[in-house]
Write a protein that holds these residues in place. Structure first.
Motif, PDB file in Angstrom:
ATOM      1  N   GLU A  39       0.847  -1.189   0.000  1.00 16.26           N
ATOM      2  CA  GLU A  39       0.000   0.000   0.000  1.00 16.26           C
ATOM      3  C   GLU A  39       0.881   1.238   0.000  1.00 16.26           C
ATOM      4  OE1 GLU A  39      -2.504  -0.140   3.444  1.00 16.26           O
ATOM      5  OE2 GLU A  39      -3.826  -1.663   2.574  1.00 16.26           O
ATOM      6  N   VAL A  40       0.250   2.377  -0.150  1.00 16.24           N
ATOM      7  CA  VAL A  40       0.948   3.653  -0.101  1.00 16.24           C
ATOM      8  C   VAL A  40       0.359   4.472   1.040  1.00 16.24           C
ATOM      9  CG1 VAL A  40       1.490   5.772  -1.344  1.00 16.24           C
ATOM     10  CG2 VAL A  40       1.409   3.603  -2.574  1.00 16.24           C
ATOM     11  N   GLU A  41       1.202   4.859   1.987  1.00 15.79           N
ATOM     12  CA  GLU A  41       0.770   5.730   3.065  1.00 15.79           C
ATOM     13  C   GLU A  41       0.985   7.175   2.638  1.00 15.79           C
ATOM     14  OE1 GLU A  41       3.041   4.718   6.534  1.00 15.79           O
ATOM     15  OE2 GLU A  41       1.631   3.157   7.102  1.00 15.79           O
ATOM     16  N   SER A  42       0.175   8.057   3.182  1.00 19.76           N
ATOM     17  CA  SER A  42       0.350   9.476   2.849  1.00 19.76           C
ATOM     18  C   SER A  42       0.461  10.291   4.129  1.00 19.76           C
ATOM     19  CB  SER A  42      -0.816   9.975   2.001  1.00 19.76           C
ATOM     20  OG  SER A  42      -2.018   9.910   2.731  1.00 19.76           O
ATOM     21  N   ALA A  43       1.177  11.390   4.014  1.00 17.96           N
ATOM     22  CA  ALA A  43       1.314  12.347   5.112  1.00 17.96           C
ATOM     23  C   ALA A  43       1.094  13.729   4.515  1.00 17.96           C
ATOM     24  CB  ALA A  43       2.691  12.244   5.734  1.00 17.96           C
ATOM     25  N   THR A  44       0.298  14.523   5.189  1.00 15.17           N
ATOM     26  CA  THR A  44      -0.008  15.861   4.702  1.00 15.17           C
ATOM     27  C   THR A  44       0.601  16.886   5.635  1.00 15.17           C
ATOM     28  OG1 THR A  44      -2.086  15.039   3.809  1.00 15.17           O
ATOM     29  CG2 THR A  44      -1.889  17.410   4.055  1.00 15.17           C
ATOM     30  N   SER A  45       1.240  17.883   5.049  1.00 12.61           N
ATOM     31  CA  SER A  45       1.799  18.972   5.845  1.00 12.61           C
ATOM     32  C   SER A  45       1.273  20.294   5.318  1.00 12.61           C
ATOM     33  CB  SER A  45       3.327  18.943   5.791  1.00 12.61           C
ATOM     34  OG  SER A  45       3.779  19.211   4.487  1.00 12.61           O
ATOM     35  N   ARG A  46       1.138  21.234   6.227  1.00 18.30           N
ATOM     36  CA  ARG A  46       0.671  22.565   5.846  1.00 18.30           C
ATOM     37  C   ARG A  46       1.723  23.571   6.250  1.00 18.30           C
ATOM     38  NH1 ARG A  46      -4.223  20.114   7.562  1.00 18.30           N
ATOM     39  NH2 ARG A  46      -5.641  19.943   5.798  1.00 18.30           N
ATOM     40  N   SER A  47       2.082  24.416   5.305  1.00 22.58           N
ATOM     41  CA  SER A  47       3.085  25.437   5.567  1.00 22.58           C
ATOM     42  C   SER A  47       2.770  26.672   4.738  1.00 22.58           C
ATOM     43  CB  SER A  47       4.471  24.904   5.220  1.00 22.58           C
ATOM     44  OG  SER A  47       5.438  25.915   5.348  1.00 22.58           O
ATOM     45  N   GLU A  48       2.671  27.798   5.390  1.00 23.72           N
ATOM     46  CA  GLU A  48       2.424  29.070   4.717  1.00 23.72           C
ATOM     47  C   GLU A  48       1.194  29.011   3.805  1.00 23.72           C
ATOM     48  OE1 GLU A  48       6.013  30.291   2.773  1.00 23.72           O
ATOM     49  OE2 GLU A  48       7.182  30.093   4.604  1.00 23.72           O
ATOM     50  N   GLY A  49       0.141  28.393   4.282  1.00 21.79           N
ATOM     51  CA  GLY A  49      -1.099  28.329   3.525  1.00 21.79           C
ATOM     52  C   GLY A  49      -1.129  27.277   2.425  1.00 21.79           C
ATOM     53  N   ARG A  50      -0.044  26.549   2.240  1.00 22.00           N
ATOM     54  CA  ARG A  50       0.015  25.500   1.215  1.00 22.00           C
ATOM     55  C   ARG A  50      -0.113  24.139   1.870  1.00 22.00           C
ATOM     56  NH1 ARG A  50       5.438  26.557  -1.833  1.00 22.00           N
ATOM     57  NH2 ARG A  50       5.376  24.318  -1.562  1.00 22.00           N
ATOM     58  N   THR A  51      -0.813  23.258   1.198  1.00 22.82           N
ATOM     59  CA  THR A  51      -0.930  21.880   1.659  1.00 22.82           C
ATOM     60  C   THR A  51      -0.112  21.004   0.730  1.00 22.82           C
ATOM     61  OG1 THR A  51      -3.139  22.292   2.517  1.00 22.82           O
ATOM     62  CG2 THR A  51      -2.528  19.999   2.135  1.00 22.82           C
ATOM     63  N   ARG A  52       0.676  20.114   1.329  1.00 22.21           N
ATOM     64  CA  ARG A  52       1.542  19.236   0.546  1.00 22.21           C
ATOM     65  C   ARG A  52       1.345  17.802   1.028  1.00 22.21           C
ATOM     66  NH1 ARG A  52       8.038  20.052  -0.031  1.00 22.21           N
ATOM     67  NH2 ARG A  52       8.410  18.114  -1.120  1.00 22.21           N
ATOM     68  N   THR A  53       1.124  16.888   0.098  1.00 19.12           N
ATOM     69  CA  THR A  53       0.942  15.476   0.443  1.00 19.12           C
ATOM     70  C   THR A  53       2.142  14.682  -0.059  1.00 19.12           C
ATOM     71  OG1 THR A  53      -1.450  15.723   0.274  1.00 19.12           O
ATOM     72  CG2 THR A  53      -0.589  13.487   0.257  1.00 19.12           C
ATOM     73  N   LEU A  54       2.714  13.894   0.840  1.00 17.86           N
ATOM     74  CA  LEU A  54       3.860  13.051   0.521  1.00 17.86           C
ATOM     75  C   LEU A  54       3.456  11.596   0.703  1.00 17.86           C
ATOM     76  CD1 LEU A  54       6.574  15.104   2.415  1.00 17.86           C
ATOM     77  CD2 LEU A  54       6.061  15.159  -0.020  1.00 17.86           C
ATOM     78  N   PHE A  55       4.157  10.694   0.004  1.00 22.20           N
ATOM     79  CA  PHE A  55       3.783   9.283  -0.002  1.00 22.20           C
ATOM     80  C   PHE A  55       4.965   8.382   0.321  1.00 22.20           C
ATOM     81  CE2 PHE A  55       1.267  11.642  -3.086  1.00 22.20           C
ATOM     82  CZ  PHE A  55      -0.015  11.397  -2.614  1.00 22.20           C
ATOM     83  N   SER A  56       4.655   7.215   0.886  1.00 23.21           N
ATOM     84  CA  SER A  56       5.679   6.214   1.184  1.00 23.21           C
ATOM     85  C   SER A  56       5.071   4.817   1.046  1.00 23.21           C
ATOM     86  CB  SER A  56       6.207   6.410   2.603  1.00 23.21           C
ATOM     87  OG  SER A  56       7.206   5.461   2.897  1.00 23.21           O
ATOM     88  N   PRO A  57       5.772   3.884   0.408  1.00 24.13           N
ATOM     89  CA  PRO A  57       5.239   2.528   0.247  1.00 24.13           C
ATOM     90  C   PRO A  57       5.430   1.696   1.515  1.00 24.13           C
ATOM     91  CG  PRO A  57       7.352   2.699  -0.823  1.00 24.13           C
ATOM     92  CD  PRO A  57       7.038   4.062  -0.293  1.00 24.13           C
ATOM     93  N   VAL A  58       4.443   0.840   1.797  1.00 22.35           N
ATOM     94  CA  VAL A  58       4.523  -0.076   2.933  1.00 22.35           C
ATOM     95  C   VAL A  58       4.099  -1.471   2.486  1.00 22.35           C
ATOM     96  CG1 VAL A  58       4.129   1.658   4.730  1.00 22.35           C
ATOM     97  CG2 VAL A  58       2.190   0.464   3.750  1.00 22.35           C
ATOM     98  N   LEU A  59       4.657  -2.476   3.141  1.00 22.92           N
ATOM     99  CA  LEU A  59       4.246  -3.861   2.926  1.00 22.92           C
ATOM    100  C   LEU A  59       3.285  -4.233   4.043  1.00 22.92           C
ATOM    101  CD1 LEU A  59       7.699  -5.499   2.110  1.00 22.92           C
ATOM    102  CD2 LEU A  59       5.979  -4.647   0.508  1.00 22.92           C
ATOM    103  N   VAL A  60       2.168  -4.846   3.696  1.00 24.43           N
ATOM    104  CA  VAL A  60       1.185  -5.262   4.685  1.00 24.43           C
ATOM    105  C   VAL A  60       1.273  -6.778   4.804  1.00 24.43           C
ATOM    106  CG1 VAL A  60      -1.249  -5.292   5.341  1.00 24.43           C
ATOM    107  CG2 VAL A  60      -0.305  -3.329   4.096  1.00 24.43           C
ATOM    108  N   LEU A  61       1.714  -7.251   5.984  1.00 19.33           N
ATOM    109  CA  LEU A  61       1.824  -8.675   6.259  1.00 19.33           C
ATOM    110  C   LEU A  61       0.696  -9.056   7.206  1.00 19.33           C
ATOM    111  CD1 LEU A  61       4.734  -7.772   5.338  1.00 19.33           C
ATOM    112  CD2 LEU A  61       5.540  -9.737   6.590  1.00 19.33           C
TER     113      LEU A  61
END
Length: 163
Positions: free
Chosen positions: A97-119
């Motif tokens: 799967e792909v996990e996401s993390a959202t950060s907000r800075s100076e009125g901008r929203t940015r989403t970053l992703f990272s792959p994970v293995l689900v066992l």
């Protein structure tokens, strides 16, 4: 992270973030160099040391191997400071799967992703990150798709590979 080998028996994924290591090293060198140039003369050895230290801090190689004949998933992490290897049973892997993390800075929203293995089974049951960093590119999604494409699609095929 990209597939360096994709055969019916083995999928090998590699990630060596050269840009992530080189860019901070150059930035550190630029600031340190300006300070050192004003304070000393002939600091070439120190320049090399600072550049190497910055490079070592940021570059970590990650290799994921899905080995059907061996029935294993191997995650290798290497840096200048050492290496580690974690092994899981391929039969315990249910999906990537792909996990996401959202950060907000100076009125901008940015989403970053990272792959994970689900066992789902075994002693390693849970979510296991493939890489320790999040990115805004499409790499994590492509990685998850490549891994999921390797998983058995039917119950008969799953029995063949020990699931």
């Amino acid at each position: 992270m990209k597939a360096t080998r994709n055969t019916s028996e083995r999928l090998i994924l590699d990630d060596t973030p050269w840009f992530i290591g080189i860019a901070p090293a150059r930035l550190i060198l630029a600031f340190a160099g300006a300070s050192l140039d004003a304070a000393s003369t002939g600091g070439e050895t120190l320049w090399f040391g600072l550049g190497f230290a910055a490079f070592c801090l940021f570059v970590r190689r990650v290799q994921v191997i899905l080995d059907r004949p061996g029935g294993s998933i191997v995650i290798r992490r290497q840096s200048v400071f050492g290496s580690s290897q974690v092994e899981h049973l391929l039969a315990d892997l249910s999906r990537a799967e792909v996990e996401s993390a959202t950060s907000r800075s100076e009125g901008r929203t940015r989403t970053l992703f990272s792959p994970v293995l689900v066992l789902d089974g075994g002693l390693s049951a849970g979510r296991h990150p493939v890489v320790e960093a999040y990115t805004n590119g499409g790499g994590p999604h492509r990685l998850a798709e490549a891994i999921n494409a390797r998983l058995p699609a039917s119950a008969a095929e799953a029995q063949t590979y020990g699931r």
